[in-house]
Design an enzyme around this catalytic site. Sequence first.
Site, PDB file in Angstrom:
ATOM      1  N   LYS A   1       0.909  -1.054   0.128  1.00  0.00           N
ATOM      2  CA  LYS A   1      -0.136   0.115  -0.075  1.00  0.00           C
ATOM      3  C   LYS A   1       0.839   1.352  -0.006  1.00  0.00           C
ATOM      4  O   LYS A   1       1.369   1.606   1.004  1.00  0.00           O
ATOM      5  CB  LYS A   1      -1.005   0.051   1.285  1.00  0.00           C
ATOM      6  CG  LYS A   1      -1.969   1.207   0.976  1.00  0.00           C
ATOM      7  CD  LYS A   1      -2.238   1.842   2.332  1.00  0.00           C
ATOM      8  CE  LYS A   1      -1.657   2.898   2.659  1.00  0.00           C
ATOM      9  NZ  LYS A   1      -1.865   4.251   1.796  1.00  0.00           N
TER      10      LYS A   1
ATOM     11  N   CYS B   1      13.246  11.369   6.735  1.00  0.00           N
ATOM     12  CA  CYS B   1      13.534  10.969   7.926  1.00  0.00           C
ATOM     13  C   CYS B   1      14.790  11.105   8.570  1.00  0.00           C
ATOM     14  O   CYS B   1      15.112  11.204   9.826  1.00  0.00           O
ATOM     15  CB  CYS B   1      13.210   9.552   7.734  1.00  0.00           C
ATOM     16  SG  CYS B   1      14.126   8.548   6.741  1.00  0.00           S
TER      17      CYS B   1
ATOM     18  N   GLU C   1       9.680  16.466  14.956  1.00  0.00           N
ATOM     19  CA  GLU C   1      10.044  16.118  13.377  1.00  0.00           C
ATOM     20  C   GLU C   1       9.150  17.368  12.778  1.00  0.00           C
ATOM     21  O   GLU C   1       7.889  17.387  12.333  1.00  0.00           O
ATOM     22  CB  GLU C   1       9.543  14.801  13.062  1.00  0.00           C
ATOM     23  CG  GLU C   1      10.502  14.388  11.776  1.00  0.00           C
ATOM     24  CD  GLU C   1       9.812  12.903  11.402  1.00  0.00           C
ATOM     25  OE1 GLU C   1       8.788  12.723  11.593  1.00  0.00           O
ATOM     26  OE2 GLU C   1      10.693  12.370  10.831  1.00  0.00           O
TER      27      GLU C   1
ATOM     28  N   GLU D   1      10.119   1.609  10.270  1.00  0.00           N
ATOM     29  CA  GLU D   1      11.105   2.603  10.035  1.00  0.00           C
ATOM     30  C   GLU D   1      10.126   3.870  10.062  1.00  0.00           C
ATOM     31  O   GLU D   1       9.608   4.259   9.442  1.00  0.00           O
ATOM     32  CB  GLU D   1      11.699   2.486   8.436  1.00  0.00           C
ATOM     33  CG  GLU D   1      12.160   1.016   8.294  1.00  0.00           C
ATOM     34  CD  GLU D   1      13.630   0.967   8.860  1.00  0.00           C
ATOM     35  OE1 GLU D   1      14.323   1.962   9.308  1.00  0.00           O
ATOM     36  OE2 GLU D   1      14.181   0.007   8.931  1.00  0.00           O
TER      37      GLU D   1
ATOM     38  N   GLY E   1       7.071   5.067   7.883  1.00  0.00           N
ATOM     39  CA  GLY E   1       6.084   6.364   8.055  1.00  0.00           C
ATOM     40  C   GLY E   1       6.366   6.962   9.455  1.00  0.00           C
ATOM     41  O   GLY E   1       7.467   6.963  10.025  1.00  0.00           O
TER      42      GLY E   1
ATOM     43  N   GLU F   1       4.045   8.216  14.853  1.00  0.00           N
ATOM     44  CA  GLU F   1       2.361   8.276  15.530  1.00  0.00           C
ATOM     45  C   GLU F   1       1.693   7.144  14.770  1.00  0.00           C
ATOM     46  O   GLU F   1       0.797   6.312  15.428  1.00  0.00           O
ATOM     47  CB  GLU F   1       1.846   9.629  15.016  1.00  0.00           C
ATOM     48  CG  GLU F   1       0.558   9.718  15.721  1.00  0.00           C
ATOM     49  CD  GLU F   1      -0.275  11.076  15.205  1.00  0.00           C
ATOM     50  OE1 GLU F   1       0.497  12.077  14.572  1.00  0.00           O
ATOM     51  OE2 GLU F   1      -1.379  11.050  15.611  1.00  0.00           O
TER      52      GLU F   1
HETATM   53  P1  NAD Z   1       2.402   8.523   7.491  1.00  0.00           P
HETATM   54  O1  NAD Z   1       2.868   7.767   8.973  1.00  0.00           O
HETATM   55  O2  NAD Z   1       1.401   9.842   7.828  1.00  0.00           O
HETATM   56  O3  NAD Z   1       1.940   7.534   6.586  1.00  0.00           O
HETATM   57  C1  NAD Z   1       2.704   6.310   5.999  1.00  0.00           C
HETATM   58  C2  NAD Z   1       1.779   5.619   5.564  1.00  0.00           C
HETATM   59  O4  NAD Z   1       0.975   5.004   6.333  1.00  0.00           O
HETATM   60  C3  NAD Z   1       0.871   5.969   4.363  1.00  0.00           C
HETATM   61  O5  NAD Z   1       0.879   4.903   3.292  1.00  0.00           O
HETATM   62  C4  NAD Z   1      -0.381   5.946   4.873  1.00  0.00           C
HETATM   63  O6  NAD Z   1      -1.643   6.090   4.147  1.00  0.00           O
HETATM   64  C5  NAD Z   1      -0.414   4.947   5.832  1.00  0.00           C
HETATM   65  N1  NAD Z   1      -1.415   4.875   7.130  1.00  0.00           N
HETATM   66  C6  NAD Z   1      -1.578   6.180   7.407  1.00  0.00           C
HETATM   67  N2  NAD Z   1      -2.826   5.777   8.846  1.00  0.00           N
HETATM   68  C7  NAD Z   1      -2.493   4.523   8.774  1.00  0.00           C
HETATM   69  C8  NAD Z   1      -3.327   3.510   9.550  1.00  0.00           C
HETATM   70  N3  NAD Z   1      -4.063   3.775  10.791  1.00  0.00           N
HETATM   71  N4  NAD Z   1      -2.951   2.339   9.569  1.00  0.00           N
HETATM   72  C9  NAD Z   1      -1.981   1.926   8.627  1.00  0.00           C
HETATM   73  N5  NAD Z   1      -1.532   2.753   7.762  1.00  0.00           N
HETATM   74  C10 NAD Z   1      -1.884   4.132   7.670  1.00  0.00           C
HETATM   75  O7  NAD Z   1       3.779   9.138   7.010  1.00  0.00           O
HETATM   76  P2  NAD Z   1       4.080  10.236   5.838  1.00  0.00           P
HETATM   77  O8  NAD Z   1       3.548  11.390   6.200  1.00  0.00           O
HETATM   78  O9  NAD Z   1       3.633   9.204   4.555  1.00  0.00           O
HETATM   79  O10 NAD Z   1       5.614  10.000   5.887  1.00  0.00           O
HETATM   80  C11 NAD Z   1       6.467  11.030   6.644  1.00  0.00           C
HETATM   81  C12 NAD Z   1       6.796  10.014   7.826  1.00  0.00           C
HETATM   82  O11 NAD Z   1       7.577   8.975   7.451  1.00  0.00           O
HETATM   83  C13 NAD Z   1       7.946  10.959   8.693  1.00  0.00           C
HETATM   84  O12 NAD Z   1       7.620  10.714   9.996  1.00  0.00           O
HETATM   85  C14 NAD Z   1       9.208  10.228   8.102  1.00  0.00           C
HETATM   86  O13 NAD Z   1      10.095  10.467   9.269  1.00  0.00           O
HETATM   87  C15 NAD Z   1       9.030   8.976   8.210  1.00  0.00           C
HETATM   88  N6  NAD Z   1       9.702   8.137   7.345  1.00  0.00           N
HETATM   89  C16 NAD Z   1      10.708   7.264   7.904  1.00  0.00           C
HETATM   90  C17 NAD Z   1      11.754   6.711   6.876  1.00  0.00           C
HETATM   91  C18 NAD Z   1      12.819   5.471   7.765  1.00  0.00           C
HETATM   92  O14 NAD Z   1      13.345   4.967   6.937  1.00  0.00           O
HETATM   93  N7  NAD Z   1      12.985   5.441   8.724  1.00  0.00           N
HETATM   94  C19 NAD Z   1      11.787   6.912   5.634  1.00  0.00           C
HETATM   95  C20 NAD Z   1      10.732   7.843   5.213  1.00  0.00           C
HETATM   96  C21 NAD Z   1       9.810   8.423   6.128  1.00  0.00           C
END
Ligand code: NAD
Length: 510
Positions: A181, A290, A388, A256, A234, A237
């Site tokens: 997804k 990230c 962040e 991650e 992601g 939270e």
């Molecule tokens: P996000 O957590 O809002 O969303 C990530 C994914 O989760 C999306 O596909 C979203 O649709 C899905 N999602 C949202 N709510 C959900 C739920 N309740 N259950 C399951 N899936 C759900 O993050 P974002 O805004 O897309 O990305 C930014 C974040 O990602 C930042 O915090 C960043 O630090 C982190 N990130 C981490 C890494 C790493 O490798 N550590 C890499 C890239 C981004």
Amino acid sequence: MNPPHEPYRYEMLIDGRWIEARDGRRYGRESPAHDVAVGDYPLAGADDADLAVAAARRAFDEGPWPHTRGAERARFLGRVAELIRAQAEELAYIEALESGKPIVQARGEMESAAGLWEYAAALTRQLHGDSYNTLGADMLGLMLREPIGVVGMITPWNFPLLIISQKLPFALAAGCTAVVKPSELTPGTTLRLGHILQEAGLPDGVVNIVTGDGVPVGARLAEHPAVDMLSFTGSTEVGRHVVAASAGNLKRVALELGGKNPQIVFADADLDAALDAIVFGVYFNAGECCNSGSRLLVQRDIAADLREAIVQRSRSVPVGDPLDEATKVGAIVNQEQLDKILGYVAAGQQEGAALRLGGGCLPTERGRFVEPTVFDAVTPAMSIAREEVFGPVLSIITFEDAAEAVRIANDTMYGLSAAVWTRDVDTAFGVGRGVRAGTIWINTFMDGYPELSFGGYNQSGLGRELGRFGIEEFTELKTIQLHLGPRTNWWHRPGVNDNGHVERVSPAES
Ligand code: NAD
């Protein structure tokens, strides 16, 4: 280069077929830099996720994918790498349009993604377990690595093809099947990858791609009883939600998550090199990263001079149209993210930090762009030092000595990465070992190699991706104990061990 006249139109991939959502709903995406429609996708519901899981389950349980020879899987992964390279220009264009990142940077990400598929191809034939030939003449112990099963993969919007390439080739190399997804904001290149997988010869159902919102699609994957593992990248939270949702069948969860990564600069460092890494570290991908080096810890003696140099250098960083080859910093992904960044700028000022540069938007007619922004006089308690921001906003904090630098660096719930800048080897390793983070860069920043594992301490994650550990994450360990030759050791056999013979008690029996 210009945005397209018509948005790209996509379907999603379930069981080898390109289909619409069951209820026919669709949604669109505008380029955050140009405000024109660039993508049109199926808006899946939980029942679409169920269909995809059923297909992945069948492909795993009935095969042949989990049992194909490593050599064959390696050939497949290698073909995918070649196809990504062959289509890199269009993939980069789609990525730049959907995410707002500079096209030049997006091209680099396509090359890195291809490299990950290539590396996973090489790992496929290296995956092995362990054996024990030390258990006695009549016993052989084997530890087999088996694919864990159906893996749900949920990815964010900031590096779409790169992040799915940190998971999918490793899972496929291990013999797993998957439901992917992608972020609802940037699913285009993941869907294009679906076509590439088919062209490379992947059997139906091995990889399924479902587009839609986190709730319900991602949430359904997290809770689904037929999913054996969830690999999530992601925010911290949402990572917590995913862990809670996965409790029903106690699936393995790999996370991650976010970071608030310090770059720690000592007075004896190569300050020219550090300066370049500081502006790269905070403005790369408009800070929507990230690994963003959003906290700068500077030794007090050099803080004022370094701050001036950063402000000067920041003024000349080219911000603007991602499709312009000269652009280094593109657009902010959407209005919600822009509001969040500006909210942190306001909070920084209210909490007493000194705004030295930027803090606002570029005055463009279309799109949303944030100026390179520098705060100093930041204290570790301020929100811009702890949370962040996910924007091009640098927070400068000063320290006296290495012990204080480590204390400040560790004063966070995160632990993704950090950098140390010094010419002194004791300081470099002392601080490097003291900071609780998954990756430490010494006199460099944000380099990455498929060989080197990546992941977070604390609330930055769980588990590791990449490297040889990257494939093992997608496996279960099975213990096999094989008895050889005639049995000599009986638990109860009248006439054999009723004469004071000491019985064997193994750990498994105790
Ligand atoms: P996000 O957590 O809002 O969303 C990530 C994914 O989760 C999306 O596909 C979203 O649709 C899905 N999602 C949202 N709510 C959900 C739920 N309740 N259950 C399951 N899936 C759900 O993050 P974002 O805004 O897309 O990305 C930014 C974040 O990602 C930042 O915090 C960043 O630090 C982190 N990130 C981490 C890494 C790493 O490798 N550590 C890499 C890239 C981004």
